[in-house]
Scaffold this active site. Structure first.
Site, PDB file in Angstrom:
ATOM      1  N   GLY A 358       0.097 -13.145   1.205  1.00 53.21           N
ATOM      2  CA  GLY A 358      -0.489 -12.497   2.317  1.00 53.21           C
ATOM      3  C   GLY A 358       0.322 -12.436   3.261  1.00 53.21           C
ATOM      4  N   PRO A 359       0.462 -11.850   4.463  1.00 50.92           N
ATOM      5  CA  PRO A 359       1.345 -11.307   5.379  1.00 50.92           C
ATOM      6  C   PRO A 359       1.218 -12.726   6.350  1.00 50.92           C
ATOM      7  CG  PRO A 359      -0.429  -9.917   6.015  1.00 50.92           C
ATOM      8  CD  PRO A 359      -0.656 -10.609   4.507  1.00 50.92           C
ATOM      9  N   PRO A 360       2.165 -12.861   7.168  1.00 52.53           N
ATOM     10  CA  PRO A 360       2.279 -14.037   8.099  1.00 52.53           C
ATOM     11  C   PRO A 360       1.003 -14.175   9.047  1.00 52.53           C
ATOM     12  CG  PRO A 360       4.409 -13.085   8.188  1.00 52.53           C
ATOM     13  CD  PRO A 360       3.398 -12.175   7.401  1.00 52.53           C
ATOM     14  N   GLY A 361       0.240 -15.209   9.478  1.00 50.86           N
ATOM     15  CA  GLY A 361      -0.683 -15.453  10.460  1.00 50.86           C
ATOM     16  C   GLY A 361      -1.905 -15.221   9.968  1.00 50.86           C
ATOM     17  N   VAL A 362      -2.440 -15.229   8.607  1.00 53.21           N
ATOM     18  CA  VAL A 362      -3.596 -14.959   8.119  1.00 53.21           C
ATOM     19  C   VAL A 362      -4.307 -16.065   7.803  1.00 53.21           C
ATOM     20  CG1 VAL A 362      -3.350 -12.582   7.324  1.00 53.21           C
ATOM     21  CG2 VAL A 362      -2.825 -14.352   5.610  1.00 53.21           C
ATOM     22  N   GLY A 363      -3.688 -17.426   7.896  1.00 52.01           N
ATOM     23  CA  GLY A 363      -4.377 -18.590   7.470  1.00 52.01           C
ATOM     24  C   GLY A 363      -4.106 -19.190   6.338  1.00 52.01           C
ATOM     25  N   LYS A 364      -3.112 -18.731   5.739  1.00 51.37           N
ATOM     26  CA  LYS A 364      -2.884 -19.390   4.145  1.00 51.37           C
ATOM     27  C   LYS A 364      -2.855 -20.996   4.273  1.00 51.37           C
ATOM     28  CE  LYS A 364       1.212 -16.828   3.526  1.00 51.37           C
ATOM     29  NZ  LYS A 364       0.910 -16.103   4.720  1.00 51.37           N
ATOM     30  N   THR A 365      -1.975 -21.298   5.260  1.00 50.50           N
ATOM     31  CA  THR A 365      -1.569 -22.973   5.428  1.00 50.50           C
ATOM     32  C   THR A 365      -3.236 -23.769   5.664  1.00 50.50           C
ATOM     33  OG1 THR A 365       0.453 -22.479   5.810  1.00 50.50           O
ATOM     34  CG2 THR A 365      -0.395 -24.746   6.471  1.00 50.50           C
ATOM     35  N   SER A 681       4.261   6.251  -1.181  1.00 50.58           N
ATOM     36  CA  SER A 681       2.796   6.551  -0.785  1.00 50.58           C
ATOM     37  C   SER A 681       2.916   7.703   0.029  1.00 50.58           C
ATOM     38  CB  SER A 681       2.081   5.313  -0.225  1.00 50.58           C
ATOM     39  OG  SER A 681       2.500   4.910   0.871  1.00 50.58           O
ATOM     40  N   LYS A 724      -5.078   0.831   4.824  1.00 47.92           N
ATOM     41  CA  LYS A 724      -4.932   2.017   5.381  1.00 47.92           C
ATOM     42  C   LYS A 724      -6.155   2.885   5.851  1.00 47.92           C
ATOM     43  CE  LYS A 724      -0.764   3.044   2.407  1.00 47.92           C
ATOM     44  NZ  LYS A 724      -0.320   3.402   1.046  1.00 47.92           N
TER      45      LYS A 724
END
Length: 805
Positions: A358-365, A681, A724
């Site tokens: 996922g993109p940075p800052g979404v809470g993966k860690t 797209s 989108k």
């Protein structure tokens, strides 16, 4: 003048490396360079005289006159011998000093004009005798200190009576550096020559004395080490005969630890420890290898070899913990709950290798930390970003002093448990260097079928990593090597919607920052409208890091205000944001209201989430050029060319002249040109914008679309549907056009967004044109085209396009 001309001489010059020729000297040396051989042959064939001069740079292979000193020695070549290795050995005798006055030629050999340098004497006979005796004394002392000259050679030199000849002989035999010899050679006055020689000999004697003392100390240290090694071997033998163990020895404490841990260690690890302990006893305590062996034993004995005892997982408790730590992220939570449920029933389920993308800052860690807390396991993190050394994963071989285990073994030891939750962060940013490929080293560690016997190169014993739950994170899966990607279970974490960010800010970020800044809800109140304004005007991100930084800034400003005014509470309204956070960084997404020609609303998916994207097209009379601007990538430019080719193939059906492309220039532009844009797209939006500009039919601005097109006009599915559609919802779009195959992805879109928009399916480009372009009558009423773009002039339109036009 006649005397001066007699003093001038023209001779071939031969540059020398590492040796020098002095007057009255008889020397043997080999000549191998072509220029030197040519000079030697020229001089030997004439009158056997050659000018020998030393090179300034000894490493120069093809010296010129600029690379040589100006003063050298005229010598007579007495003998020339051709050697089997194609070199030429000569016997030459130095005659007199000479100085280069002019260089007559450089090729094929150096030829120079010389001036003879005659010896002069500025001192009286007594002073000259004293200088000669001093030179002899310094020579004898240097020979005693350095041992470079044999006694019989020193005695032979000391028998020379002529001061000039004495200085030259001592310089040639006792001086080591070419610079020192050259200094002596260039001095014309014999007294000054002897004085300079004495100074150099005194300096060389001092250096030789220091070298001798250093060598003496080194020899003493070697003898001491050898003596201690011998005594140590004797001590080991005596201890073995007596059957005792020295409590102060390095192996004593390690044997004690081994006795305590022996039962929990596997057989191969026990055998390794016993071998290393025996080896340690045979090594000297001060030897470097002894330190390596001790380090390896300490690591092996400190590893958590015991099989962990895990209590049965409590599914409801784990679910409540995950809900407490994170909002949304339902896929990750559900996958973990499923794993715990199956493990509770079977008891022997292998730990999955999860990859959170996922993109940075979404809470993966933070998700990985919550997983460890929910499972009751220790948590360990290892960053892989920029790693390019395989040894950081697998460890170093114990062949050098600084050897250490790899990051996996180090992390397990840090956790002090054999079953931690191990986070491998940024796995998509691994690099390949000269030290190996870290991604290849991870293949074994992340394979549940192989990591039961993972062997670190430093420990050199197998360790069971199958009990470890590995979780990896990545921003993009495209850069992860496919063999490594195949070993992991991918879980995509999409960007947060504004509704989710608002909920996260209200439940998690705002309370966290209040507490960090010494405030509570009674002292600081932030309205939902304020949080919504921060999201719209001050952040553009997929995660919530920038949002949290802005909330922290508000808390700091509020704390200052409370301290300065003495108030007990403060409420942050949207109108206060300008004074607290400065002017807005972004503007709210919005769409135009009136239909316009050549402008279409597209939908884009970026690392910061979804956004609307205007596609502009302008046409003008020209020669058929296609201009594409707006910092578009290769794929997007190819989509634009495919759209033009499709329109050319359907020109008659669209009401255009079949040869319109030969008389019309088309310019496609996507605003915000500083932002890179790419992807297939935008094909549908590009096609509709070009058709609108060519036909002069205005396009509805309350419609947004996405989809890839083919040359036949088919609309293919795309990614990022959720982001989108939510971007269209935020911008106030009424109608969203999606590829028909993407309708199944609408289940991920919140109901609040779906219920406020008309979402239609696209099978081909005709569906989009019918929806977005106004009919001819409406087009004439709204806006006339700038000029007629070669409309189809037949008496009737083809039946296939009656509804379209």
């Amino acid at each position: 003048m006649p005397g001066k001309k007699k003093n001038m001489l023209i001779l071939p010059a031969l540059p020398l490396r590492g040796i020098m020729v002095f007057p009255t000297m008889l020397v043997h040396f080999d000549v191998g360079r072509d220029k030197s051989v040519a000079a030697l042959e020229e001089g030997f064939a004439a009158d056997q005289r050659v000018f020998f001069v030393a090179q300034i740079n000894q490493q120069e292979q093809n010296p010129t006159s600029q690379d040589c000193y100006q003063v050298g020695t005229i010598a007579i070549v007495k003998q020339v011998t051709r050697m089997p290795d194609k070199t030429t050995r000569i016997l030459a005798e130095g005659l007199e000093r000479a100085r280069i006055r002019a260089v007559l030629q450089e090729e094929p050999f150096m030829r120079v004009k010389l001036t003879r340098v005659r010896n002069t004497i500025s001192a009286d006979e007594a002073e000259l005798t004293a200088l000669a005796r001093s030179a002899k004394r310094y020579l004898e002392e240097l020979a005693d200190e350095s041992g470079r000259l044999p006694p019989d050679a020193v005695a032979s030199i000391c028998e020379v009576e002529d001061p000039a000849q004495l200085a030259d002989i001592i310089a040639a035999n006792a001086l080591v550096r070419i610079e020192h010899r050259q200094r002596v050679l260039e001095i014309q006055d014999v007294a000054k020559r002897l004085e300079t020689l004495c100074a150099i000999l005194a300096q060389e004697k001092q250096i030789a004395s220091l070298e001798r003392s250093v060598q003496t100390r080194i020899q003493q240290q070697i003898e001491k080490h050898n003596r201690e090694s011998y005594l140590h071997e004797q001590l080991i033998a005596i201890r073995g005969e007596l059957g005792g163990d020295d409590p102060d020895s390095p192996g004593h404490s390690l044997r004690k630890q081994y006795a305590e841990r022996r039962e929990s260690m596997p057989l191969e690890a026990r055998e390794k420890v016993e071998r290393e302990l025996g080896r340690l006893d045979r090594l000297h305590p001060d030897s470097p290898e002894s330190g390596v062996v001790q380090n390896r034993l300490e690591w092996i004995l400190s590893m958590p070899w015991e099989a962990p005892v895990e209590p049965p997982p409590d599914i409801s408790t784990a679910r409540s913990m995950l809900e407490e730590d994170h909002h949304a992220l339902e896929k990750v939570k559900q996958r973990l709950i499923e794993f715990l449920a199956v493990r509770s029933m079977s008891g022997g389920l292998k730990n999955p290798i999860l990859c959170l993308v996922g993109p940075p800052g979404v809470g993966k860690t933070s998700v990985a930390q919550s997983v460890a807390r929910a499972m009751g396991r220790p948590f360990v993190r290892m960053s892989l970003g920029g790693m390019r050394d395989e040894a950081e994963i697998r460890g170093h071989r114990s062949t050098y002093i600084g050897a250490m285990p790899g990051g996996l073994i180090s992390g397990v030891r840090r956790a002090k448990a054999a079953n931690p939750v191990f986070l491998l962060d940024e796995i998509d940013k691994l690099s390949v260097g000269v030290q190996g490929d870290p991604a290849a080293a991870l293949l074994e560690a992340l394979d549940p079928e192989q990591n039961r016997a993972f062997r670190d190169l430093f420990l050199d014993v197998p360790f069971d990593l199958s009990r470890v739950m590995f979780i990896t994170t990545a921003n993009m899966a495209d850069t992860i090597p496919s063999p490594l990607l195949d070993r992991m279970e991918m879980i995509e974490i999409p960007s947060y919607t504004n509704l989710e960010k608002l909920e996260i800010a209200r439940k998690y970020l705002l309370p966290k920052q209040r507490s960090a800044h010494g405030m509570n809800a009674a002292k600081l109140r932030v309205t939902d409208a304020t949080l919504d304004a921060i999201l719209a005007l001050y952040t553009r991100e997929a995660g919530v890091r920038e949002l949290e930084r802005n909330i922290a800034a508000i808390c700091r400003k509020a704390a200052c205000s409370l301290m300065e005014t003495g108030k007990k509470s403060i409420t942050i309204a949207p109108k206060l944001l300008d004074s607290m956070l400065g002017l807005p960084k972004y503007s709210r997404d919005h769409i135009e209201t009136a239909p316009m020609c050549g402008i279409i609303n597209g939908l884009a998916y970026t690392m910061a989430g979804g956004s609307t994207l205007q596609v502009e097209c302008a046409v003008a009379l020209g020669s058929g050029k296609l201009e594409i601007t707006g910092n578009l990538g290769d794929v997007m430019q190819e989509s634009a060319r495919a759209a033009v080719s499709f329109i050319r193939s359907r020109a008659v059906a669209l009401g255009l002249s079949p040869d319109f492309y030969q008389k019309t220039d088309i310019h496609i532009h996507v605003p915000e040109g500083a932002v890179p844009k790419d992807g297939p797209s935008a094909g549908v939006a590009l096609t509709c914008a070009i058709v609108s500009a060519l036909t002069g039919r205005p396009a509805r601005q309350d419609v947004a679309m996405t989809g890839e097109i083919t040359l036949r006009g088919r609309v293919l599915p795309i990614g990022g549907v959720r982001e989108k559609v939510l971007a269209a919802y935020r911008a106030g779009v009424r109608v969203v056009l999606l590829p028909a195959e993407n309708l199944r992805d609408l289940c991920e879109v919140p109901e609040q967004a779906r219920s406020h928009m008309d979402i239609r399916a696209l099978n081909n480009i005709d569906d989009a044109l019918k929806c977005v372009l106004l009919e001819r009558e409406a087009a004439q009423a709204v806006r006339e085209p700038v000029y007629p773009i070669g409309r189809y002039s037949g008496t009737a339109y083809p039946a296939a396009c009656e509804e379209m036009v």
